[in-house]
Motif scaffolding. Structure first.
Motif, PDB file in Angstrom:
ATOM      1  N   THR A  34       3.117  26.495 -15.709  1.00  0.00           N
ATOM      2  CA  THR A  34       3.695  25.786 -14.571  1.00  0.00           C
ATOM      3  C   THR A  34       2.767  24.666 -14.109  1.00  0.00           C
ATOM      4  N   ALA A  35       1.478  24.956 -14.037  1.00  0.00           N
ATOM      5  CA  ALA A  35       0.496  23.952 -13.635  1.00  0.00           C
ATOM      6  C   ALA A  35       0.485  22.786 -14.621  1.00  0.00           C
ATOM      7  N   TYR A  36       0.539  23.080 -15.913  1.00  0.00           N
ATOM      8  CA  TYR A  36       0.538  22.025 -16.923  1.00  0.00           C
ATOM      9  C   TYR A  36       1.790  21.141 -16.804  1.00  0.00           C
ATOM     10  N   ILE A  37       2.918  21.771 -16.533  1.00  0.00           N
ATOM     11  CA  ILE A  37       4.166  21.008 -16.389  1.00  0.00           C
ATOM     12  C   ILE A  37       4.104  20.125 -15.145  1.00  0.00           C
ATOM     13  N   MET A  38       3.576  20.659 -14.055  1.00  0.00           N
ATOM     14  CA  MET A  38       3.411  19.859 -12.837  1.00  0.00           C
ATOM     15  C   MET A  38       2.498  18.664 -13.097  1.00  0.00           C
ATOM     16  N   LEU A  39       1.388  18.906 -13.785  1.00  0.00           N
ATOM     17  CA  LEU A  39       0.427  17.841 -14.066  1.00  0.00           C
ATOM     18  C   LEU A  39       1.018  16.802 -15.024  1.00  0.00           C
ATOM     19  N   ALA A  40       1.786  17.263 -15.999  1.00  0.00           N
ATOM     20  CA  ALA A  40       2.418  16.339 -16.941  1.00  0.00           C
ATOM     21  C   ALA A  40       3.425  15.444 -16.228  1.00  0.00           C
ATOM     22  N   GLN A  41       4.188  16.025 -15.297  1.00  0.00           N
ATOM     23  CA  GLN A  41       5.180  15.230 -14.578  1.00  0.00           C
ATOM     24  C   GLN A  41       4.513  14.176 -13.701  1.00  0.00           C
ATOM     25  N   VAL A  42       3.476  14.559 -12.972  1.00  0.00           N
ATOM     26  CA  VAL A  42       2.812  13.593 -12.094  1.00  0.00           C
ATOM     27  C   VAL A  42       2.029  12.569 -12.914  1.00  0.00           C
ATOM     28  N   LEU A  61       0.810  -1.220   0.000  1.00  0.00           N
ATOM     29  CA  LEU A  61       0.000   0.000   0.000  1.00  0.00           C
ATOM     30  C   LEU A  61       0.844   1.271   0.000  1.00  0.00           C
ATOM     31  N   TYR A  62       2.138   1.142   0.297  1.00  0.00           N
ATOM     32  CA  TYR A  62       2.968   2.332   0.463  1.00  0.00           C
ATOM     33  C   TYR A  62       3.047   3.174  -0.814  1.00  0.00           C
ATOM     34  N   LEU A  63       3.398   2.551  -1.933  1.00  0.00           N
ATOM     35  CA  LEU A  63       3.524   3.309  -3.169  1.00  0.00           C
ATOM     36  C   LEU A  63       2.196   3.923  -3.611  1.00  0.00           C
ATOM     37  N   PRO A  64       1.079   3.175  -3.625  1.00  0.00           N
ATOM     38  CA  PRO A  64      -0.191   3.806  -4.012  1.00  0.00           C
ATOM     39  C   PRO A  64      -0.584   4.968  -3.117  1.00  0.00           C
ATOM     40  N   ALA A 108       6.874  14.439  -6.901  1.00  0.00           N
ATOM     41  CA  ALA A 108       6.258  13.836  -8.087  1.00  0.00           C
ATOM     42  C   ALA A 108       7.278  13.297  -9.082  1.00  0.00           C
ATOM     43  N   ALA A 109       8.551  13.540  -8.835  1.00  0.00           N
ATOM     44  CA  ALA A 109       9.579  13.081  -9.763  1.00  0.00           C
ATOM     45  C   ALA A 109       9.601  11.559  -9.835  1.00  0.00           C
ATOM     46  N   PHE A 110       9.939  11.035 -10.993  1.00  0.00           N
ATOM     47  CA  PHE A 110       9.887   9.605 -11.271  1.00  0.00           C
ATOM     48  C   PHE A 110      10.675   8.777 -10.255  1.00  0.00           C
ATOM     49  N   SER A 111      11.844   9.242  -9.866  1.00  0.00           N
ATOM     50  CA  SER A 111      12.736   8.427  -9.038  1.00  0.00           C
ATOM     51  C   SER A 111      12.691   8.763  -7.548  1.00  0.00           C
ATOM     52  N   PHE A 112      11.901   9.768  -7.142  1.00  0.00           N
ATOM     53  CA  PHE A 112      11.990  10.233  -5.759  1.00  0.00           C
ATOM     54  C   PHE A 112      11.578   9.152  -4.757  1.00  0.00           C
ATOM     55  N   TYR A 113      10.420   8.564  -4.950  1.00  0.00           N
ATOM     56  CA  TYR A 113       9.940   7.550  -4.002  1.00  0.00           C
ATOM     57  C   TYR A 113      10.878   6.341  -3.966  1.00  0.00           C
ATOM     58  N   THR A 114      11.318   5.909  -5.135  1.00  0.00           N
ATOM     59  CA  THR A 114      12.177   4.725  -5.224  1.00  0.00           C
ATOM     60  C   THR A 114      13.431   4.876  -4.397  1.00  0.00           C
ATOM     61  N   TYR A 115      14.039   6.067  -4.440  1.00  0.00           N
ATOM     62  CA  TYR A 115      15.287   6.269  -3.702  1.00  0.00           C
ATOM     63  C   TYR A 115      15.047   6.670  -2.248  1.00  0.00           C
ATOM     64  N   GLY A 116      13.784   6.711  -1.865  1.00  0.00           N
ATOM     65  CA  GLY A 116      13.450   6.865  -0.454  1.00  0.00           C
ATOM     66  C   GLY A 116      13.248   5.530   0.233  1.00  0.00           C
ATOM     67  N   VAL A 117      12.931   4.478  -0.560  1.00  0.00           N
ATOM     68  CA  VAL A 117      12.646   3.170   0.033  1.00  0.00           C
ATOM     69  C   VAL A 117      13.552   2.063  -0.482  1.00  0.00           C
ATOM     70  N   SER A 127      -1.488  10.472  -2.990  1.00  0.00           N
ATOM     71  CA  SER A 127      -1.439  11.674  -2.151  1.00  0.00           C
ATOM     72  C   SER A 127      -0.754  12.820  -2.895  1.00  0.00           C
ATOM     73  N   VAL A 128       0.350  12.493  -3.552  1.00  0.00           N
ATOM     74  CA  VAL A 128       1.080  13.506  -4.333  1.00  0.00           C
ATOM     75  C   VAL A 128       0.230  13.987  -5.505  1.00  0.00           C
ATOM     76  N   ILE A 129      -0.491  13.082  -6.151  1.00  0.00           N
ATOM     77  CA  ILE A 129      -1.359  13.463  -7.271  1.00  0.00           C
ATOM     78  C   ILE A 129      -2.439  14.437  -6.807  1.00  0.00           C
ATOM     79  N   ILE A 130      -3.075  14.131  -5.684  1.00  0.00           N
ATOM     80  CA  ILE A 130      -4.140  15.004  -5.154  1.00  0.00           C
ATOM     81  C   ILE A 130      -3.583  16.381  -4.807  1.00  0.00           C
ATOM     82  N   LEU A 131      -2.433  16.418  -4.134  1.00  0.00           N
ATOM     83  CA  LEU A 131      -1.817  17.692  -3.754  1.00  0.00           C
ATOM     84  C   LEU A 131      -1.384  18.482  -4.985  1.00  0.00           C
TER      85      LEU A 131
END
Length: 367
Positions: free
Chosen positions: A347-355, A5-8, A141-150, A13-17
């Motif tokens: 900026t909003a579009y770039i944030m949304l595209a990244q997430v 459940l950790y990754l979802p 929201a970066a692709f590798s952030f969560y992975t390198y935290g766990v 949570s990051v998507i909602i924020l």
């Protein structure tokens, strides 16, 4: 809580924020974003809660290398050594030894996680004092952030420290080379692959000051990878840059390498900050010293990964540039007058595209 459940939970949570924050800045101009009042309290609470939650995670194969680090840590608790004997990465070993004599492995992971999130937040505060919250979301929201935290927690911690070092070199008027060098020294002795971004940082600050130079080198790295990728990979292995990378790329992995090939998808992902940088610097003619150093450091570091892109697990080498991805992407959005009245919307579009990319990679690849 189940490890599955950790990754979802983290991702959604990051998507909602991100959606909520994007909606809030959609109608803002550059001047409104630039003059924003940023309170450190909410980013600090978010980073702390996530760091403690991730640090106290259960042991599971889902978290990759965490199991290996937990095993090593428990061995140290049962058989405490004397002085670390490793020539390199002795700060990491010393940290494990000291902590293992006082706290259990869950607390140790929490300390590492707090360092990882804390250094990222520290860099955001220095680089984006008026938009700390948005900058933090870019990183989460970066692709590798969560992975390198766990998973690759040692590399993650080292590179987050390098991110702070970058902030002490890049910002005119706030430059402190002594602190930057000290931070790079600490990062190197936590994970020696941090030498690459540290070297590219000082190269970008003092020698390669033009983006076009770094950009041409990056393009050449693609050609070199396509024409002589095997030779370059062998060179890095013989150079001894990192024993783990040598393991990933040596001959016994040839069968796996044949099924991997040239990762055009990862190359396209890596190219996004570079394409944006080309638009900002070359097409728009915007000059900014801090952005030039950030972008060149990223571009040069990424070029070395491109040359070994076929290697199995080359994403670990890619992380030596990807840890800067969100900061390089966010800087022109939050600090430079690129789109004027449409700055908030872009900026909003770039944030949304990244997430959205992060979500797609999770859905289709499980990353």
């Amino acid at each position: 809580m189940s490890s599955l459940l950790y990754l979802p939970i983290f991702l959604y949570s990051v998507i909602i924020l991100t959606f909520a924050t994007s909606a809030g800045i959609m109608g803002k101009s550059y001047s409104q974003l630039d003059r924003g009042k940023s309170n450190i309290l909410f980013p600090l609470i978010l980073a702390s809660v996530l760091a403690i939650w991730i640090g106290m995670r259960p042991f599971s194969h889902v978290f990759g290398d965490s199991g290996l680090y937990a095993h090593q840590y428990n061995l140290l608790m049962d058989n405490p050594p004397g002085t670390p004997s490793e020539r390199f990465e002795w700060i990491w070993l010393k940290l494990m030894i000291v902590c293992s004599s006082v706290v259990d492995v869950h607390v140790f992971f929490t300390i590492v996680s707090l360092g990882y999130f804390g250094c990222t937040l520290w860099a955001c505060k220095r680089l984006f004092p008026n938009n700390i919250w948005i900058a933090l979301l870019f990183n989460l929201a970066a692709f590798s952030f969560y992975t390198y935290g766990v998973n690759g927690i040692r590399n993650g911690l080292a590179c987050s420290i390098v991110l702070v070092a970058i902030s002490y070199v890049a910002i005119p008027g706030k430059r402190n080379i002594t602190i930057a060098a000290l931070l790079c020294f600490v990062a190197f002795n936590i994970h020696r692959t941090a030498l690459l971004p540290c070297a590219m940082l000082f190269l970008s600050a003092y020698w390669i000051k033009k983006f076009k130079t770094a950009y041409i080198f990056w393009l050449l790295s693609i050609v070199i990878s396509l024409v002589a990728g095997g030779f370059v990979t062998s060179f890095f292995v013989s150079f001894g840059f990192d024993d783990r990378m040598a393991h990933y790329m040596t001959q016994h992995e040839v069968d796996k390498l044949a099924t991997i090939g040239f990762r055009w998808d990862f190359l396209l992902y890596s190219a996004m900050p570079i394409i944006l940088g080309y638009y900002v610097i070359v097409k728009k003619g915007i000059k900014d010293t801090a952005y030039m150093i950030l972008l060149n450091t990223y571009t040069l570091s990424n070029a070395f990964w491109v040359m070994v892109i076929r290697a199995n697990y080359s994403n670990r080498f890619a992380y030596l540039s990807w840890f800067m991805y969100a900061v390089v992407l966010a800087y022109p959005c939050l600090k430079l007058n690129v789109w004027g009245k449409r700055q908030g919307a872009i900026t909003a579009y770039i944030m949304l595209a990244q997430v959205a990319f992060r979500w797609i990679m999770n859905i289709f690849y499980g990353y």
